[in-house]
Enzyme design. Structure first.
Site, short mmCIF file in Angstrom:
data_model
loop_
_atom_site.label_atom_id
_atom_site.label_comp_id
_atom_site.label_asym_id
_atom_site.label_seq_id
_atom_site.Cartn_x
_atom_site.Cartn_y
_atom_site.Cartn_z
N LYS A 140 0.82 -1.22 0.00
CA LYS A 140 0.00 0.00 0.00
C LYS A 140 0.85 1.26 0.00
O LYS A 140 0.49 2.25 -0.64
CB LYS A 140 -0.94 0.00 1.21
N HIS A 259 -15.82 -4.77 6.55
CA HIS A 259 -15.05 -4.82 5.31
C HIS A 259 -15.55 -5.90 4.34
O HIS A 259 -14.89 -6.20 3.35
CB HIS A 259 -13.55 -4.97 5.57
N ARG A 316 -7.67 -7.62 -9.91
CA ARG A 316 -8.42 -8.82 -10.27
C ARG A 316 -9.81 -8.41 -10.75
O ARG A 316 -10.21 -7.26 -10.64
CB ARG A 316 -8.61 -9.70 -9.02
#
Ligand code: MV4
Length: 539
Positions: A140, A259, A316
């Site tokens: 990240k 999440h 993806r």
């Protein structure tokens, strides 16, 4: 039905020739996944005249994806670490069956840089981005540096890990509290800590480091300003090997819990054509910076003032890709295969404009009324919604055994309609038609969301669901109340579905000619029997 033999490729479906010759295209593709996404990819293959190879674990020998593929190869025991995550066995299966490419779906091996390399080194095509692009977006902090250099806005914060609490306190003072500590190796919310004031900082940094080390084997943590009440908006991108990178517009993914996304839609009520253009250009810039090819998604936070910040890129195909397909008319999985085979994207950016509204509900084997407790068992009965604007991307059928080895998502129910209001009404209608017996599912939860006044206004942000949940799921009633409620629910369900009273379904009313088509509903008693049968609470 032919049963797949262990380790042996078997053909179970007739394969017709491709509707027209299309070059370049693979003749056979291995699908390195299971459940609904494996079926989704198999369907795309069949429409392209491409033969498909399924892989399966012990638990999936009778699974729909195994039967629907043209061939299937057994790759190991039920635990995914010994089957669907065994990249070596997957590549071996592709070589053994003569597949030229591997589609990883989502989850499992889809974002493993080493797997993309393994596939390429075996002389096969990975249907996804280059291994280097997966790596570039994997860290990240590295991704923040990469996209910042390309002029992409990120949340104010550090672009590298902080050394200690003193440095963290210095940057927190600069950006102002609250701040958010994030794991550099993270994503998906693991290792995140909100810090409200300086006094909490040192202890929170320790906790975040510990969590990051346990989850990712890397305790690097960086600091961002904490954005309160933003929406989660993501932009779908699609690129080919000839320099074209397109934005396919946004998805609104704010309705999530811990999440885990529950409901996604396209477009978003919060995104104007101008903002869509700006976010799209930004996502394309981020993707280009990573050398991206194929389908990918840039995640953004959109704050209450309409400012957006890049969070991370998912390298993806995503679970929620169908809502983008329905509003753009572009078959993402087909184009994943076509660009992987070297084809050029024929679309211009200006021609890609969202039309109408699409909503997706993730149907999971979870009991929302009991804290989303996973539910296991056998699907005893399954009735699927259909009719105008309804799409079911499922991985289950009557008889499916739902265990704990894999993700609880059983299927996605997706609707399209000209407007958001109509899409919400259509989703509600489709959920009423859906019947799953034998396991608990999230169906009732989704019905309550579609009925919710705030959701219907589009007044959602990332904290909305967890705040609204008590009102959505209510209290668990006592056993005798369940029995009474079940009878009442059967009556109401009958009325919901027919728009008439139960009595009128018995054929005694003036408008009962339609009710007559039910054939056997001739007396009030028969009407009750009919309802009881439909709801499986009676004889
Ligand atoms: C944030 C944030 C608020 N401020 N960063 C969660 C997962 C990871 N992708 C980033 N996440 C967040 N980052 C700043 N500076 C809030 C979240 C967040 C979130 C983001 C998207 C979707 C759902 C979320 C739920 C909780 C927190």
């Amino acid at each position: 039905m032919m049963l797949p033999a262990n380790g042996k490729a078997v053909s179970t479906q007739p394969q017709f020739p491709a509707p027209r010759s299309r070059f370049p295209m693979f003749s056979k593709v291995l699908v390195a996944n299971r459940g609904e996404i494996a079926l989704r990819v198999i369907r795309a293959c069949r429409e392209l005249g491409v033969r498909s190879v399924a892989v399966y674990s012990d638990a999936d020998a009778l699974a729909p994806h195994v039967r629907e593929a043209d061939a299937a190869v057994h790759i190991g025991p039920a635990p995914s670490s010994e089957s669907y995550l065994r990249g070596d066995r997957v590549v071996e299966a592709a070589k053994q069956t003569g597949a030229q490419a591997i589609h990883p779906g989502y989850g499992f091996l889809s974002e493993r840089e080493w797997f993309a390399r393994l596939v390429r080194d075996a002389g096969l095509v990975f249907v996804g981005p280059p291994a280097e692009a997966i790596a570039a977006m994997g860290s990240k902090t590295a991704a923040r540096q990469l996209v910042t250099a390309a002029g992409v806005p990120v949340v104010p914060g550090t672009t590298a890990a902080v050394a200690d609490a003193t440095e963290a306190a210095r940057v927190a003072d600069e950006f102002g509290y609250p701040v958010l500590l994030k794991a550099a190796a993270g994503g998906g919310g693991k290792g995140m800590r909100v810090v409200h004031e300086r006094a909490e900082l040192a202890a929170s940094l320790d906790a975040a480091r510990r969590e990051a080390r346990n989850a990712f084997g890397d305790d690097a943590v960086y600091v961002e300003k904490y954005i309160v009440g933003p929406r989660h908006i993501e932009i779908q991108v699609l690129g080919d090997h000839h320099g074209t990178m397109l934005s396919l517009g946004e998805r609104e993914c704010s309705v999530q819990r811990r999440h885990q996304k529950m409901i996604e839609e396209a477009p978003s009520v919060a995104v104007s054509p101008e903002l869509r253009g700006a976010m799209g250009e930004t996502a394309v810039r981020a993707a280009r910076a990573a050398g991206y090819v194929n389908a990918g998604t840039c995640e953004f936070l959109l704050d209450r003032d309409g400012r957006f910040y890049f969070l991370e890129m998912n390298t993806r195909l995503q679970v929620e890709h169908p809502v983008t397909e329905l509003v753009t008319g572009i078959d993402l999985v087909q184009w994943q295969l076509r660009v992987a085979a070297g084809e050029r994207l024929p679309f211009s950016q200006e021609s890609i404009v969202p039309r109408g509204w699409a909503i997706e509900c993730r149907i999971t084997s979870e009991d929302a009324a009991n804290g989303f407790l996973p539910s296991t068992g056998r699907v005893e009965y399954l009735h699927l919604p259909s009719g105008p604007g309804v799409r079911w991307d499922g991985g289950i059928e009557t008889g499916s055994e739902i265990g704990l080895h894999y993700d609880p998502m059983l299927a996605k129910l997706i609707v399209w309609a000209p407007t958001r209001d109509e899409a919400v009404a259509r989703m509600h209608r489709a959920l009423l038609e859906l019947t799953v017996h034998g396991i608990e599912t999230s169906r009732e939860f989704h019905l309550r969301v579609m009925e919710d006044e705030e959701f219907r206004r589009g007044a959602i942000e990332i904290q909305w669901l967890e705040r609204r949940l008590p009102r959505l799921v209510g209290e668990v009633p006592a056993d005798n109340e369940v029995r009474i409620a079940a009878v009442a629910a059967a009556v109401l369900a009958m009325r919901d579905r027919t728009g008439r009273s139960v009595a009128s379904a018995n054929g005694r009313n003036a408008d009962a000619s339609d009710g007559g088509s039910r054939g056997d509903a001739a007396t009030p008693t028969d009407g009750w029997k009919y309802v009881a049968r439909r709801e499986a609470i009676g004889e």
